[in-house]
Design a protein around this motif. Structure first.
Motif, short mmCIF file in Angstrom:
data_model
loop_
_atom_site.label_atom_id
_atom_site.label_comp_id
_atom_site.label_asym_id
_atom_site.label_seq_id
_atom_site.Cartn_x
_atom_site.Cartn_y
_atom_site.Cartn_z
N LEU A 1 0.84 -1.20 0.00
CA LEU A 1 0.00 0.00 0.00
C LEU A 1 0.88 1.26 0.00
N GLY B 1 2.77 1.64 -3.40
CA GLY B 1 1.87 2.07 -4.46
C GLY B 1 1.30 3.45 -4.17
N GLY B 2 0.83 3.65 -2.94
CA GLY B 2 0.13 4.87 -2.59
C GLY B 2 1.01 6.12 -2.70
N VAL C 1 3.76 6.62 -4.53
CA VAL C 1 4.10 6.94 -5.92
C VAL C 1 2.86 7.44 -6.67
N PHE C 2 1.70 6.85 -6.35
CA PHE C 2 0.43 7.32 -6.91
C PHE C 2 0.26 8.81 -6.63
N LEU C 3 0.48 9.19 -5.38
CA LEU C 3 0.30 10.60 -4.99
C LEU C 3 1.34 11.50 -5.65
N LYS D 1 2.70 11.03 -8.53
CA LYS D 1 2.29 11.21 -9.92
C LYS D 1 1.10 12.16 -10.03
N LYS D 2 0.18 12.06 -9.06
CA LYS D 2 -0.99 12.94 -9.06
C LYS D 2 -0.53 14.40 -8.88
#
Lengths: 348, 320
Positions: free
Chosen positions: B107, B110-111, B113-115, B117-118
């Motif tokens: 989590l 992933g979380g 790197v997700f943020l 990128k966002k």
């Protein structure tokens, strides 16, 4: 009966919940979940190329999940699949490059080399657990990073650079006809190896004395000992076979997907995903296939999510997989919710 | 470089590499002593490193030189919140601690790197921070002959902080009633329960301590070593912290010693090629040294490292 139903119901509920929570997260961050999920779907089965690549991704997931599921039947947490996979990848590729053998035989020898390297990496925590009672979780974690640095050093010493030569065609899992049929995806024959492994493991666990003993040791070590089983030997065998399967998962990458081995800056993640696969599949060999299909497909399909119009970072899928694991692992969550719910009802 | 300079260089390199591992490792001694394995500290460090870098970038203009410290504070809070996942799922819902730890790491990886990128238009890496943690010369102490220049010149204040936390951690764990309760919960929860100790509450507190410290550990790592955040910022430091805890025999001071020792191995592998004798040792041996030594330690070849007895077992009150 209801226990078997729960076994099926909890994973299914967890997957649905995971996808729903994922959709909510997408909404919160201003993404369109319908676009996201439809791109994901098309990224898995949209055309023959992505379908081939999805199957390619599922292949090592089956073996990694199987490795975890097999060890846990004997009550062992093999967190070291990562490391066993990496050494397997190296050994299979090494044999694929340096040996000159006839087609078929070369492939089998290379697969065996990969499996045996993984088995060796599994043997260490196995023997330490059996003889000295050392916690296998700790040892396998340490073996992961040891494997990473050792194989990096071996690749550099052998190849003189950060990437090895390509393996000989005689050791390759690739099937030219399949590649052509799937618009040159990297789909390879490893999927058969994985499915055969599932069958063999299922058979061992269900119909052989060895499987019976391994499960007995997992259920109650003392009782197994008292019944005259050799607990120490069974622990070592379980870790060797689990490591062998993980080594095979690495061979899929070395002999199929990439056909070479390169130095790595971090672990591959396949081993940890294998834990998720096994948990989702209720640690059952057949369940592992479903877990691997779901997580492997999600993982590969996620690569299509950053494309327009959805433009969602592919890491979204790692978040969803993690959420699914949270739900599946909480065996007590659903009874707990039910209890809270019914108690409230009773109070009224 | 003179001999003394080389020694000083190796030392401060070792210390600055060791600080984040030390802090995170001390956190895990608390959670494990209470009976909860926290494999999720790798994720905790990622969360801490991520929030620290984002906070640093956002607040640099407001706080100037104090920014890194504000960022560390914020990271300690996000680290704490993240660790609640382990507490809720493993302590309350009795899920397997190792599985939940693994899921937490997924989590966090992933979380974060997700943020990133966002926030940064699809790029997987943040810009570099401008306000970093500085090195200081500690007055007075640096005047001590030999030791002074090695330990107190050009040091990151965070290294000193880590050592202070280790000493404090040891005092809390072994010299206070709270520490005694914490350890009793990890050794024999049923007995602790009969004595009126709230087992699950103690475990929540212990897990949160490890969450705070892993968040700080990640924040320090990111703000002294990488200076930005990407998927590669934290790769294995959390697991090395677990190694330090085990090699340090589940003791904050032992963990400190182990972390410094691992820091040495790392420092030697960096400077090794310019040193006699060391340069003949292949680097790979220095890289794997922490892990191999930890295996030898748990196996009892180097002293005996004994885990708390109730580790990994959820406490169920009804089971008498």
């Amino acid at each position: 009966m209801s226990k078997n139903l729960n076994k099926l119901l909890i994973p299914v509920l967890s997957v649905i919940l995971g996808l729903v929570v994922g959709a909510i997260i997408m909404l919160v961050f201003g993404y369109n979940p319908i676009q996201g999920y439809s791109q994901l779907w098309n990224g898995i089965v949209g055309d023959v190329y992505v379908l081939g690549e999805s199957i390619r991704q599922i292949t090592p997931y089956i073996l990694a999940g199987l490795a975890f599921a097999f060890a846990i039947k004997t009550g062992l947490f093999n967190i070291g699949i990562e490391g066993q996979l990496i050494v397997g990848w190296f050994a299979a590729t090494y044999v694929g490059v340096v040996l000159d053998l006839p087609p078929g035989i070369h492939l089998i020898v290379a697969l065996l080399a990969g499996g045996l390297a993984g088995a060796l990496w599994g043997f260490v925590p196995g023997i330490l657990k059996a003889k000295l009672g050392v916690n296998e979780v700790v040892v396998t974690i340490m073996m992961n990073y040891t494997a990473l640095h050792v194989t990096n050093a071996l690749v550099r010493a052998w190849a003189g650079k950060d990437t090895s030569e390509r393996i000989h065609e005689t050791a390759s899992l690739r099937i030219p006809a399949w590649e052509e049929a799937t618009m040159y995806s990297r789909m390879h024959a490893g999927i058969f190896v994985a499915l055969i492994a599932v069958f063999v493991i299922w058979y061992i666990l269900k119909y052989t004395t060895l499987g019976y003993e391994l499960k007995a040791v997992g259920l109650n070590r003392d009782a197994a000992q008292y019944a005259g089983m050799n607990v120490e030997r069974n622990i070592v065998i379980a870790m060797i076979i689990s490591g062998f399967l993980a080594g095979l998962a690495g061979s899929m990458e070395g002999l199929g997907t990439f056909e070479y081995v390169a130095t790595k800056s971090s672990l591959t993640g396949i081993g940890f995903d294998g834990i998720a696969v096994s948990i989702l599949g209720a640690n059952h060999p057949i369940g592992v296939i479903f877990g691997a299909v779901l997580f492997g497909a999600l993982k590969y399909g996620s690569l299509s999510m950053p494309n327009p119009p959805a433009q969602i970072p592919e890491e979204m899928i790692s978040i969803i997989i993690a959420i699914i694991v949270f739900f599946v692992a909480s065996t007590y969550l659903f009874p707990w919710l039910k209890e809270k719910f019914t108690r409230k009802k009773g109070a009224n | 470089m003179s001999f003394l300079e080389i020694i000083a260089y190796i030392f401060y390199n070792a210390l600055y590499f060791a600080a984040p591992i030390m802090l995170t490792g001390i956190g895990t001694t608390f959670s494990e002593r209470s009976g909860v394995t926290n494999m999720g500290v790798e994720g905790g460090m990622q969360v801490g490193a991520f929030t620290a870098i984002i906070a640093n970038l956002a607040l640099a203009e407001t706080f100037g030189g104090w920014t890194p410290w504000v960022a560390i504070l914020i990271a300690s809070i996000t680290g704490l919140l993240f660790s609640l996942l382990l507490a809720i799922f493993s302590v309350t819902f009795r899920a397997d601690q190792i599985i939940i730890g693994t899921a937490m790491n997924m989590l966090a990886a992933g979380g974060t790197v997700f943020l990133v990128k966002k926030m940064f238009e699809g790029r997987g890496q943040t810009p570099m921070i401008s306000e970093t943690i500085h090195r200081y010369n500690i007055p007075v102490l640096r005047e001590i002959p030999v030791i002074g220049p090695i330990f107190f010149e050009n040091v990151y204040i965070t290294s000193i902080l880590a050592v202070v936390v280790a000493i404090l951690g040891w005092v809390v764990m072994f010299k206070t009633p709270f520490g005694l309760r914490l350890r009793s919960v990890g050794e024999h929860p049923l007995a602790a329960d009969t004595m009126g100790i709230k087992v699950n509450r103690m475990r929540y507190i212990a897990v949160m301590i490890s969450g705070v410290l892993s968040g700080i550990g990640g924040a320090i790592f990111a703000q002294t070593i990488t200076l930005d955040y990407s998927h590669a910022t934290i790769s294995g430091q959390g697991f090395m912290a677990i190694a330090a805890m085990i090699f340090g025999k589940w003791n904050p001071l032992g963990t400190m010693g182990a972390a410094i020792f691992f820091g040495f191995a790392n420092s030697l592998s960096a400077i090794g090629p310019s040193l006699p004798v060391i340069k003949d040792i292949p680097q790979v041996y220095l890289y794997i040294l922490p892990y191999v030594l930890t295996i030898l330690a748990v196996a009892g070849f180097i002293g005996k490292s004994q885990a708390p007895k109730a580790l990994n077992r959820p406490y169920v009150k009804e089971n008498k």
